[in-house]
Design an enzyme around this catalytic site. Structure first.
Site, mmCIF file in Angstrom:
data_model
loop_
_atom_site.group_PDB
_atom_site.id
_atom_site.type_symbol
_atom_site.label_atom_id
_atom_site.label_comp_id
_atom_site.label_asym_id
_atom_site.label_seq_id
_atom_site.Cartn_x
_atom_site.Cartn_y
_atom_site.Cartn_z
ATOM 1 N N ARG A 71 -22.564 30.334 161.670
ATOM 2 C CA ARG A 71 -23.264 31.350 160.861
ATOM 3 C C ARG A 71 -24.111 30.714 159.764
ATOM 4 O O ARG A 71 -25.250 31.103 159.517
ATOM 5 C CB ARG A 71 -22.207 32.272 160.236
ATOM 6 C CG ARG A 71 -22.767 33.432 159.464
ATOM 7 C CD ARG A 71 -21.678 34.115 158.657
ATOM 8 N NE ARG A 71 -20.639 34.700 159.471
ATOM 9 C CZ ARG A 71 -20.736 35.890 160.068
ATOM 10 N NH1 ARG A 71 -21.828 36.595 159.936
ATOM 11 N NH2 ARG A 71 -19.741 36.356 160.782
ATOM 12 N N LEU A 99 -24.196 38.026 155.989
ATOM 13 C CA LEU A 99 -24.868 36.811 155.535
ATOM 14 C C LEU A 99 -23.898 35.954 154.722
ATOM 15 O O LEU A 99 -23.161 36.473 153.881
ATOM 16 C CB LEU A 99 -26.088 37.183 154.700
ATOM 17 C CG LEU A 99 -27.205 37.853 155.513
ATOM 18 C CD1 LEU A 99 -28.156 38.625 154.618
ATOM 19 C CD2 LEU A 99 -27.964 36.814 156.342
ATOM 20 N N HIS A 115 -28.320 50.855 152.463
ATOM 21 C CA HIS A 115 -27.096 51.254 153.141
ATOM 22 C C HIS A 115 -26.998 52.780 153.141
ATOM 23 O O HIS A 115 -27.273 53.419 152.116
ATOM 24 C CB HIS A 115 -25.889 50.636 152.426
ATOM 25 C CG HIS A 115 -24.597 50.929 153.111
ATOM 26 N ND1 HIS A 115 -24.239 50.308 154.300
ATOM 27 C CD2 HIS A 115 -23.606 51.804 152.812
ATOM 28 C CE1 HIS A 115 -23.062 50.789 154.682
ATOM 29 N NE2 HIS A 115 -22.652 51.692 153.803
ATOM 30 N N ASP A 147 -25.228 40.428 147.024
ATOM 31 C CA ASP A 147 -24.504 39.375 146.312
ATOM 32 C C ASP A 147 -23.549 38.679 147.279
ATOM 33 O O ASP A 147 -23.635 38.878 148.492
ATOM 34 C CB ASP A 147 -23.782 39.945 145.073
ATOM 35 C CG ASP A 147 -22.622 40.864 145.456
ATOM 36 O OD1 ASP A 147 -22.356 41.038 146.666
ATOM 37 O OD2 ASP A 147 -21.987 41.409 144.538
ATOM 38 N N VAL A 151 -19.148 42.899 151.946
ATOM 39 C CA VAL A 151 -20.264 43.693 152.501
ATOM 40 C C VAL A 151 -20.650 44.810 151.537
ATOM 41 O O VAL A 151 -19.788 45.519 151.021
ATOM 42 C CB VAL A 151 -19.917 44.412 153.841
ATOM 43 C CG1 VAL A 151 -20.587 43.806 155.029
ATOM 44 C CG2 VAL A 151 -18.458 44.651 154.008
ATOM 45 N N ASP A 152 -21.944 44.957 151.345
ATOM 46 C CA ASP A 152 -22.502 46.099 150.598
ATOM 47 C C ASP A 152 -21.921 46.217 149.182
ATOM 48 O O ASP A 152 -21.596 47.316 148.729
ATOM 49 C CB ASP A 152 -22.252 47.403 151.382
ATOM 50 C CG ASP A 152 -22.802 47.334 152.800
ATOM 51 O OD1 ASP A 152 -23.867 46.735 152.986
ATOM 52 O OD2 ASP A 152 -22.162 47.866 153.724
HETATM 53 C C1 GAR Z 1 -30.282 52.509 158.322
HETATM 54 O O1 GAR Z 1 -29.648 53.755 158.220
HETATM 55 C C2 GAR Z 1 -29.694 51.527 157.346
HETATM 56 O O2 GAR Z 1 -29.343 52.102 156.120
HETATM 57 C C3 GAR Z 1 -28.473 51.081 158.099
HETATM 58 O O3 GAR Z 1 -28.904 50.922 159.416
HETATM 59 C C4 GAR Z 1 -29.958 51.842 159.662
HETATM 60 C C5 GAR Z 1 -31.131 51.082 160.191
HETATM 61 O O4 GAR Z 1 -32.131 51.950 160.595
HETATM 62 N N1 GAR Z 1 -27.934 49.875 157.564
HETATM 63 C C6 GAR Z 1 -26.630 49.627 157.499
HETATM 64 O O5 GAR Z 1 -25.788 50.389 157.919
HETATM 65 C C7 GAR Z 1 -26.273 48.293 156.863
HETATM 66 N N2 GAR Z 1 -24.902 48.270 156.492
HETATM 67 P P1 GAR Z 1 -33.607 51.434 160.812
HETATM 68 O O6 GAR Z 1 -33.504 50.213 161.746
HETATM 69 O O7 GAR Z 1 -34.324 52.566 161.445
HETATM 70 O O8 GAR Z 1 -34.158 51.060 159.468
#
Ligand code: GAR
Length: 207
Positions: A71, A99, A115, A147, A151-152
């Site tokens: 990774r 990441l 998110h 950070d 996650v998140d």
């Molecule tokens: C979005 O809803 C974004 O917030 C989520 O994936 C989707 C991507 O949609 N991200 C996460 O869940 C990250 N933890 P998109 O490819 O149409 O932008």
């Protein structure tokens, strides 16, 4: 003669559909917007996000995780690609890999994520389903700095809420949240690009 300072150069990481990327590309297309997407990197060769980048005339790069021993080596390759393009901000837009700290340290204070929940509620995968399963009555979207947390977890820049309606499915709730995501992300990038964000510990404020 009008002098123009260079717009903030933004790199985007995306794994899938790329609708948030599209919101950033659309914003970049407006001359008065203070940032421009200069490269989109995906860990999936067929990600629609890469097609969206190409259609907008933006460099689209597939970096195959399988080409790297671990990774960290993959993440350092991302850092090298962004650094070579003098990127000042990296935005995760539906990037579905965790990441490592090698990456988050390199872009400390210069990496954002979006998110689909009101963090700190429902981090991780399937945030909208988590909200429905929990019986939440309000859901939403969060843009935050990335950070070194699991996650998140990083400092929250912007949030917007939406109601959870009695007949919602994961699809209907996700669609309602997505409208807010597409509004919030370009706004957060604008605040950053204009140098209006201050971070003190977990608290992000702007003028
Ligand atoms: C979005 O809803 C974004 O917030 C989520 O994936 C989707 C991507 O949609 N991200 C996460 O869940 C990250 N933890 P998109 O490819 O149409 O932008």
């Amino acid at each position: 003669m009008t002098l123009r300072t260079e717009r903030l150069r933004v790199g985007v990481l995306a794994s899938g559909r790329g609708s948030n990327l599209q919101a950033l590309l659309d914003a970049s297309g407006r001359p008065e917007y203070p940032a421009e997407v200069v490269i989109v990197i995906s860990d999936r060769e067929r990600a629609a996000a890469l097609d969206r980048a190409r259609a907008a005339g933006v460099e689209a790069l597939f970096v195959n995780p399988k080409d790297f021993a671990d990774r960290e080596a993959f993440d350092l390759a991302l850092v090298a690609e962004f650094t070579a393009r003098r990127v000042g901000l990296v935005c995760n837009a539906g990037f579905m890999r965790i990441l490592s700290s090698a990456y988050t340290r390199a872009f400390s204070g210069r990496a954002m994520n979006i998110h689909p929940s009101l963090l700190p509620a429902f981090p991780g995968l399937h945030a909208q389903r988590q909200a429905l399963d929990y019986g939440a009555k309000v859901a939403g979207a969060t843009v935050h700095f990335v950070d070194e947390g699991p996650v998140d977890t990083g400092p929250i820049i912007l949030q917007a809420s939406v109601p959870v309606l009695p007949n919602d499915t994961e699809e209907t709730l996700s669609a309602r949240i997505l409208v807010e995501e597409h509004r919030l992300y370009p706004q957060a990038v604008r605040l950053f690009a204009e140098g209006r964000l201050s971070v003190e510990g977990r608290r992000v404020t702007w003028q």
